[in-house]
Design an enzyme around this catalytic site. Sequence first.
Site, PDB file in Angstrom:
ATOM      1  N   HIS A 140      51.581  36.100  34.268  1.00 17.94           N
ATOM      2  CA  HIS A 140      52.998  35.745  34.409  1.00 17.94           C
ATOM      3  C   HIS A 140      53.898  36.656  33.576  1.00 17.94           C
ATOM      4  O   HIS A 140      55.091  36.719  33.806  1.00 17.94           O
ATOM      5  CB  HIS A 140      53.248  34.248  34.158  1.00 17.94           C
ATOM      6  N   ASP A 163      45.197  33.529  33.959  1.00 18.89           N
ATOM      7  CA  ASP A 163      46.526  34.126  33.742  1.00 18.89           C
ATOM      8  C   ASP A 163      46.472  35.427  32.924  1.00 18.89           C
ATOM      9  O   ASP A 163      46.900  35.466  31.780  1.00 18.89           O
ATOM     10  CB  ASP A 163      47.404  33.074  33.039  1.00 18.89           C
ATOM     11  N   SER A 171      53.033  33.858  24.882  1.00 18.10           N
ATOM     12  CA  SER A 171      52.230  34.134  26.058  1.00 18.10           C
ATOM     13  C   SER A 171      51.667  35.539  25.969  1.00 18.10           C
ATOM     14  O   SER A 171      52.391  36.487  25.687  1.00 18.10           O
ATOM     15  CB  SER A 171      53.065  34.012  27.320  1.00 18.10           C
TER      16      SER A 171
HETATM   17  N1  ARG Z   1      54.444  27.432  31.035  1.00 17.41           N
HETATM   18  C1  ARG Z   1      54.107  28.802  30.757  1.00 17.41           C
HETATM   19  C2  ARG Z   1      55.250  29.448  29.935  1.00 17.41           C
HETATM   20  O1  ARG Z   1      56.149  28.773  29.530  1.00 17.41           O
HETATM   21  C3  ARG Z   1      53.780  29.580  31.979  1.00 17.41           C
HETATM   22  C4  ARG Z   1      54.924  29.827  32.917  1.00 17.41           C
HETATM   23  C5  ARG Z   1      54.593  30.635  34.141  1.00 17.41           C
HETATM   24  N2  ARG Z   1      53.902  29.871  35.154  1.00 17.41           N
HETATM   25  C6  ARG Z   1      54.515  29.102  36.110  1.00 17.41           C
HETATM   26  N3  ARG Z   1      53.756  28.425  36.938  1.00 17.41           N
HETATM   27  N4  ARG Z   1      55.810  28.992  36.248  1.00 17.41           N
HETATM   28  O2  ARG Z   1      55.635  30.585  30.044  1.00 17.41           O
HETATM   29  N1  ASP Z   2      54.124  29.901  28.577  1.00 16.01           N
HETATM   30  C1  ASP Z   2      54.831  30.290  27.371  1.00 16.01           C
HETATM   31  C2  ASP Z   2      55.142  31.787  27.369  1.00 16.01           C
HETATM   32  O1  ASP Z   2      55.294  32.394  28.404  1.00 16.01           O
HETATM   33  C3  ASP Z   2      54.065  29.884  26.153  1.00 16.01           C
HETATM   34  C4  ASP Z   2      54.448  28.516  25.679  1.00 16.01           C
HETATM   35  O2  ASP Z   2      55.613  28.113  25.836  1.00 16.01           O
HETATM   36  O3  ASP Z   2      53.580  27.862  25.113  1.00 16.01           O
HETATM   37  O4  ASP Z   2      55.384  32.380  26.338  1.00 16.01           O
END
Ligand code: ARG
Ligand code: ASP
Length: 711
Positions: free
Chosen positions: A87, A224, A646
């Site tokens: 991502h 990921d 991330s």
């Molecule tokens: N929750 C994770 C973060 O805050 C991954 C976000 C990307 N993935 C998604 N399905 N939107 O960045």
């Molecule tokens: N998914 C988040 C990021 O892209 C990480 C988090 O918020 O824990 O940095």
Amino acid sequence: MTKKTKLKLAVLATLLIGWNAKADEGMWLPSLIAQRIADMQEKGFRLDAEDIYSINEASLKDAVVLFGRGCTGELISPEGLLLTNHHCGYSQIQQHSSVEHDYLRDGFWAMSREEELPNKGLSVSFLERMEDVTDLILNGYTPDMTEDERVAIVKKNSKALIAEATKEGNGLRATVEALYYGNQYFLFLYRQYDDVRLVGAPPSSIGKFGGDTDNWMWPRHTGDFSMFRIYADKDNNPAPYSKDNVPYRPKKYFHISTKGVQEGDFTFIYGFPGRTQEYLHSEGVRYIEETSDPHKIHLRTVRLDIMNRHQAESQKVRIQYSSKNANVANAWKKWQGEVKGIKKMKTVQTKQEFEAAFAKWAKGGEFDGVTDRLAAIYAELEPYQFATDYYTETVRTIEIANFAMSIARLFIQEDSLVTFDNAKASELAESFYKDWYLPIDKESFTAVMNEYEKNVPAEFKPAYYKEKLAEYGSVEAWAEDMFTSSLFTDPAKTASLSPADKERVMSDPATVFFNEFLKWYYADILPVTTRLNQELQLVYRDYMRGQMAYCRPQRIPKAFYPDANLTLRVAYGHIKGYSPADGTYYLPSSTIKGIMEKDNPDIFDYNIPQRLRDIYATKDYGRWSDASGEVPVCFIATNHTTGGNSGSPVINADGDLIGLNFDRVWEGTMSDIVFDPEICRNIALDIRYVLFTIDKIGEADYLFDEMTFTE
Ligand code: ARG
Ligand code: ASP
């Protein structure tokens, strides 16, 4: 600096040193990690502070980069090979994708250096060094000065310091960051590399497996990751993209441990957390819990319902809105977990009790009245903050209005020599229309502006808005007019714009809508929120020191570390499951078996590549299975992380790479405000699943030749 400020800082320093935090909470400054190393070692770490951060010798910090605008990456070979999340590399993978080469869908693997793909605009930064520069930054400041004067001095001194620190050029870049609300200032000196090429990415059905359904959730099975390579000139220095560049030779890269992980193992995360607010006054938290998050969640639910409905009806629209939908959904889902977590922790009540005791203790001293002052500023700020939140989550989300304004800006450059530029306009138009679907934007306009009408008090609405609404009679009629008469609904009309069309563009209903709200925001809202936030900043500066001065002597077990601000930090903890609800316990790791349990060709988020099904059926795992005979996929740990972490390396007790951080568990997303060691977990990809995917799905195991495995 005056004697008094000096004294305050000395007190701060003694308060910070050797103060034990609650279990596993905290994002620590690498250059001060010597203060934590005993605790880290007690918890299992086998290296020293100098191995983590050193300015003279190569240390682990030299293998970690800030990747792009808000992710982390790490070096995993002596030839500049870099690992980050799928991502985090998503927009680069998307940029290189087309109908003929759909790298998002099918994955991408460069089979030689020549096939690696350059990425315009992508850079990575290494931290050269960081340094406490509080004295230098506050030079000339005296406590009798106003906050405005202080801001001006900080700005001037920072500028001089940055110029001095980066005078060698050669990719050097520096920032000065305030820590603890400006009680401390640090200089961060980076070296930035701009030639970063895509090496590999799994298909989205692995890299984004579970999609938004599983996002922020455990158990998780998302692969990921994506891989890049940093290039430098022949002398290993930063250089813009050139085919003559050569792979960058890092001072340090991670060795990879394939030994596997066990519950209880020590873990350490090295990365760039973006933003936390751990020392807020109860009123700040109450606003988030009761007002801001719930309203923002509702507004996004409304928009997501519209997107989802149209996306389900058309394959084309599904692709067009996939990235937009993911962006809207990500914070939407996080805020829901956050509200639940704050409620469950009774954070507002706990903070109120703390503040009452603090206020009593502070009577007659330096911190007398601080908490009351914060409460008073919040009371004044709240309606303005509410208006800002609505403005950002409604008006600013109208796609056609944003686009209209971006075209209008081509006509209204300050520099009068700049005339409207067709090439720039068609570039903007191309990227806008490719992913724009009028019915979604129009329905969204109607829906969010109706919410705006209903929920924002009249005195916080611009006169323009009130007049227009009266004129049209309803938001629906307004939408009808805007989405019929705006020239921007028609790509052909946009394409034929010329420098003579300034008037037409400026008076277009979509431009006017955006511009009138913008003017109102700059005139009526922003000056007030800026002033009040500055006042908050000032009082928080005292409250921060006050909290330390109050807690420590009384042995109140509260962790003190600077809030995250996208600077390099160390978080450490251990691999551990958790109980999300009564009667339920989650194990700390997942395997390929769970992928097969979720596998469903009819559900987009859970439709895996056939190749993975075949591998599973024949158990053709190569060297990548664990003791149970399955391939490990993800694990969770107690490390304190946030957005920006991330792609961060997850490191074991010997300093070797065991995983790649990418998310947090939903029940623990309040950790940006309050950390609960029982519930808060980061989610990481097991490095063995990365290697398995490279090997068995990408058939790019030639990449292993440049990696170092520890067993
Ligand atoms: N929750 C994770 C973060 O805050 C991954 C976000 C990307 N993935 C998604 N399905 N939107 O960045
Ligand atoms: N998914 C988040 C990021 O892209 C990480 C988090 O918020 O824990 O940095």
